[in-house]
Enzyme design. Sequence first.
Site, mmCIF file in Angstrom:
data_model
loop_
_atom_site.group_PDB
_atom_site.id
_atom_site.type_symbol
_atom_site.label_atom_id
_atom_site.label_comp_id
_atom_site.label_asym_id
_atom_site.label_seq_id
_atom_site.Cartn_x
_atom_site.Cartn_y
_atom_site.Cartn_z
ATOM 1 N N LEU A 178 0.818 -1.204 0.000
ATOM 2 C CA LEU A 178 0.000 0.000 0.000
ATOM 3 C C LEU A 178 0.856 1.260 0.000
ATOM 4 C CD1 LEU A 178 -2.847 1.252 0.181
ATOM 5 C CD2 LEU A 178 -2.619 1.156 2.674
ATOM 6 N N ASP A 179 0.627 2.131 -0.997
ATOM 7 C CA ASP A 179 1.278 3.439 -1.109
ATOM 8 C C ASP A 179 2.803 3.340 -1.170
ATOM 9 O OD1 ASP A 179 -1.214 4.660 -1.034
ATOM 10 O OD2 ASP A 179 -1.179 4.908 1.132
ATOM 11 N N GLU A 180 3.328 2.236 -1.673
ATOM 12 C CA GLU A 180 4.775 2.082 -1.767
ATOM 13 C C GLU A 180 5.247 1.786 -3.184
ATOM 14 O OE1 GLU A 180 6.579 -0.479 1.058
ATOM 15 O OE2 GLU A 180 5.633 0.478 2.794
#
Length: 287
Positions: A229-231
């Site tokens: 997530l969000d990486e």
Amino acid sequence: MGPLILTLACPDRPGITARVTGFLFERGCNILDAQQFNDRAGNGGGDRFFMRVVFDPDGSTREGLRADFATLASEFGMDWTMVREDRPRRTIIMVSKFDHCLVDLLYRCRTGELPIDIVAIVSNHPREAAIRVEIGDIPFHHIPVTPDTKPAAEAQFRTLAAETDAELVVLARYMQVFSDEQSAHFAGRCINIHHSFLPGFKGARPYHQAHARGVKIIGATAHFVTADLDEGPIIHQDVERITHADSPEDLVRKGRDIERRVLAEAVRLFAQERVLMNGNRTVVFRG
């Protein structure tokens, strides 16, 4: 046929630029723009070479050039593409209840600023709850998502993407997290806008997180979607200064303007074949 764009990535070694430009010269092609990058830090696993070339094929067919170039690409172990510069990229935009990024993409597409063809808009909410602007003849698809129906909903979306020949999926404040399977299926062709300057303030309510920390700069990040997530690899970012007097609501208001322009720029870069994957990073050829 108009200009073509050639992009490539391969292990670095002497002579790559000479061989590529020589290949085009020998076939009567005229190079209009060329950019390259040698990654000596080995971020993608060993020294890597990246190149983007825009050229006029001068009567040569793309199919013939592709067939000939495949031999050269095999010699150097290249990952490569060769596409028409003027071909709009078929794009699906996904949105939940905040439509400011969608509105901006629609405007830029209609004015010719973005070389994309929006083939569908998808939301996990009904049309009247998700979008408050006119979308013309662009098909709208409501695909509800609950914990129980998520696998079926994601399969429905994969079918839609295949039926529309979508080359790019844009999460324009789409507030559902893709499963690992969905992230892998759209790897390298799904862009998300996160309302924070990553890697800080991941996950939900990042502006409120930023306000609680008393930051003096807020930002937004457009990145490829991955299972983490969000990486995902970052494509584009921007920031804006704030003060101690700004409330969380002020940060949200100011942040929306950053979000829309960051996402639009990331979409433009992708559509113009300016973004190349480099491990967990990207190489972005500006222009």
